[in-house]
Design an enzyme around this catalytic site. Structure first.
Site, PDB file in Angstrom:
ATOM      1  N   ARG A 196      -5.006-107.706 -40.990  1.00 37.01           N
ATOM      2  CA  ARG A 196      -4.954-107.380 -39.564  1.00 37.01           C
ATOM      3  C   ARG A 196      -4.475-108.538 -38.693  1.00 37.01           C
ATOM      4  O   ARG A 196      -3.646-108.335 -37.789  1.00 37.01           O
ATOM      5  CB  ARG A 196      -6.305-106.880 -39.058  1.00 37.01           C
ATOM      6  CG  ARG A 196      -6.691-105.500 -39.584  1.00 37.01           C
ATOM      7  CD  ARG A 196      -7.888-104.932 -38.836  1.00 37.01           C
ATOM      8  NE  ARG A 196      -7.556-104.599 -37.455  1.00 37.01           N
ATOM      9  CZ  ARG A 196      -7.864-105.334 -36.413  1.00 37.01           C
ATOM     10  NH1 ARG A 196      -8.533-106.457 -36.534  1.00 37.01           N
ATOM     11  NH2 ARG A 196      -7.498-104.955 -35.197  1.00 37.01           N
TER      12      ARG A 196
ATOM     13  N   CYS B 213       1.244-118.172 -49.780  1.00 35.91           N
ATOM     14  CA  CYS B 213       2.399-118.997 -49.446  1.00 35.91           C
ATOM     15  C   CYS B 213       3.234-118.339 -48.346  1.00 35.91           C
ATOM     16  O   CYS B 213       4.376-117.934 -48.547  1.00 35.91           O
ATOM     17  CB  CYS B 213       3.233-119.210 -50.709  1.00 35.91           C
ATOM     18  SG  CYS B 213       4.331-120.629 -50.592  1.00 35.91           S
TER      19      CYS B 213
ATOM     20  N   GLU C 276     -12.197 -87.145 -34.966  1.00 34.27           N
ATOM     21  CA  GLU C 276     -11.833 -87.880 -36.176  1.00 34.27           C
ATOM     22  C   GLU C 276     -11.983 -89.391 -36.000  1.00 34.27           C
ATOM     23  O   GLU C 276     -11.014 -90.147 -36.064  1.00 34.27           O
ATOM     24  CB  GLU C 276     -10.411 -87.503 -36.584  1.00 34.27           C
ATOM     25  CG  GLU C 276     -10.316 -86.038 -36.995  1.00 34.27           C
ATOM     26  CD  GLU C 276      -8.944 -85.415 -36.860  1.00 34.27           C
ATOM     27  OE1 GLU C 276      -8.812 -84.218 -37.161  1.00 34.27           O
ATOM     28  OE2 GLU C 276      -7.998 -86.124 -36.431  1.00 34.27           O
ATOM     29  N   PRO C 277     -13.215 -89.858 -35.781  1.00 33.98           N
ATOM     30  CA  PRO C 277     -13.431 -91.296 -35.646  1.00 33.98           C
ATOM     31  C   PRO C 277     -13.305 -92.006 -36.986  1.00 33.98           C
ATOM     32  O   PRO C 277     -13.654 -91.460 -38.031  1.00 33.98           O
ATOM     33  CB  PRO C 277     -14.875 -91.379 -35.119  1.00 33.98           C
ATOM     34  CG  PRO C 277     -15.539 -90.174 -35.715  1.00 33.98           C
ATOM     35  CD  PRO C 277     -14.473 -89.097 -35.707  1.00 33.98           C
TER      36      PRO C 277
END
Length: 445
Positions: free
Chosen positions: A314, A346, A275-276
């Site tokens: 990220r 902000c 399951e890449p």
């Protein structure tokens, strides 16, 4: 390898110059390469074919759930690993065969279970005794028998970021591998369930094969023990998690990974599911953005972009590193300068890089964030009421907008005013035996 390269001093996605996309679609915008998606899928699938293993590649939809991306991979032969009803619906809509879809995840609802059973997918991965009992109730109530895998937690440290580690005892995922034989026996006795597989997934962005080898070795031992006890184990689900080079990482190539899988579980003679996600789509995408301002502080120089943490979370969430480069190729003698690369949200956390050395930038310069095809657009939000970022898929010298930029009317139109907030709403009536909202709340409000 990816297909984002400078041509005549301008960064291209395959045959399309990125300034053309910026001019016609606007920024920020995600750009994906069909050639890179295709190459990465084939390299991975071919690596397992070379080992002689019977392997099914089920793309992890959570990495990038755009319909065009899923459909591209489905047409190459990929299945799908999904973790919600929404992802399951996306996979089906994109043309993934239902017999190649695996439903993972630690918190499936009864409604999601029923939808998956009705859809007739390949397998549901169960992660707790409570979930096992619930699935049995749902399946037997529908008069169905569901192929299941028990996801085991092998207590192996994946040596990756704490927020993407899933295979240690303190993580929420899976069943303690030492308890698995008893829970397999329970599953066999419950109505509506056919326990046929063992599943494992120890984390994401792994750059070392040793944790995989340890985890898969424990799974192989469990499979042998279960087979000796008469369980009909038909295949193994080995998850995903192979890393990519965001910065200085040196992840193992797919052929080394495939050989390790063959060495650890190949003697069982069982088919495997892989399951890449990130490995397929991570380097197949970039986030294209524009510099709004160069702000010179007393001690720091800031490059303020039109992309923000709501577009690419990220760096804020995982301290994730993304290569940042100018779309116009820097002059050979251009001396890099140190920038804090930030967005307009902000929040102090809206920072992509600190002290990053980049060829000199000016307002209106286009830049790209590399390796942004995984966990980019799929994790975007409308924080600060910023519009969801669009997505573009390139194929050779042409491109298509595969998700349009959200409009303000679409975003605000998701909200609904309560009846009493409408301008034409009648005044509420108050009788002698009704308290006003303030009195009912008490003197302190």
């Amino acid at each position: 390898m990816n297909h984002f390269e400078y041509r005549n001093g301008v960064l291209h996605a395959e045959g399309v110059p990125l300034p053309r996309i910026a001019a016609e679609v606007g920024t920020p915008v995600y750009v994906y390469s069909t050639a890179t998606l295709t190459r990465h899928y084939r390299v991975f699938a071919d690596a397992f074919a070379a080992t002689g293993l019977d392997a099914t590649v089920c793309y992890a939809v959570k990495a990038n759930s755009n319909q065009a991306v899923i459909a591209t991979l489905a047409q190459l032969g990929a299945g799908a690993d999904v973790v919600s009803e929404g992802e399951l619906r996306r996979a089906l809509a994109a043309g993934v065969p239902r017999g190649k879809i695996v439903f993972s995840g630690v918190g499936k609802s009864a409604a999601e279970m029923a939808f998956a059973i009705e859809a007739g997918i390949a397998q549901i991965n169960v992660e707790s005794v409570a979930e096992l009992d619930q699935l049995s109730r749902v399946a037997s109530g529908m008069g169905a028998e569901v192929p299941i895998a028990l996801r085991v937690n092998p207590d192996v440290d994946a040596k990756t970021h704490a927020k993407i580690s899933t295979g240690k005892k303190e993580n929420k995922f899976g069943i303690d591998i030492d308890d698995a034989p008893a829970i397999f026996a329970r599953a066999r006795d419950l109505p509506g369930l056919a326990p046929i597989s063992i599943a494992v997934h120890i984390g994401s962005q792994l750059t070392d094969l040793a944790p995989y080898r340890a985890a898969f070795g424990r799974v192989a031992d469990l499979a042998r023990a279960l087979q000796a006890d008469g369980f009909d184990i038909r295949h193994l689900d080995l998850g995903g998690g192979l890393g990519i080079p965001y910065d200085a990482e040196d992840p193992p190539p797919p052929d080394a990974y495939a050989r390790m899988v063959a060495e650890t579980v190949g003697d069982l003679g069982l088919p495997v599911m892989l399951e890449p996600g990130r490995m397929i789509v991570g380097n197949a995408g970039v986030l294209l953005a524009r510099t709004l301002y160069i702000k010179q502080g007393r001690e720091k120089r800031f490059a303020v972009l039109d992309a923000a943490m709501n577009d690419l979370i990220r760096p804020a969430l995982y301290d994730g590193h993304h290569r940042i480069q100018r779309v116009r190729e820097p002059e050979a003698d251009a001396e890099p300068l140190a920038y804090d690369v930030v967005g307009p949200v902000c929040e102090s956390g809206d920072t992509f890089a600190t002290g990053r050395r980049i060829a000199p930038l000016a307002a209106d310069d286009l830049v790209v964030f590399g390796s942004a095809g995984a966990y980019g657009a799929v994790m975007a939000s409308t924080y600060n009421s910023r519009l969801l970022v669009p997505e573009v898929l390139v194929n050779g010298d042409r491109y298509a907008v595969v998700r349009g930029r959200q409009t303000y009317d679409e975003m605000i139109g998701q909200d609904r005013l309560a009846d009493w907030l409408r301008a034409d709403a009648p005044e509420p009536s108050v009788t002698d035996n009704q308290e006003t909202p303030r009195r009912a709340a008490g003197a302190d409000g």
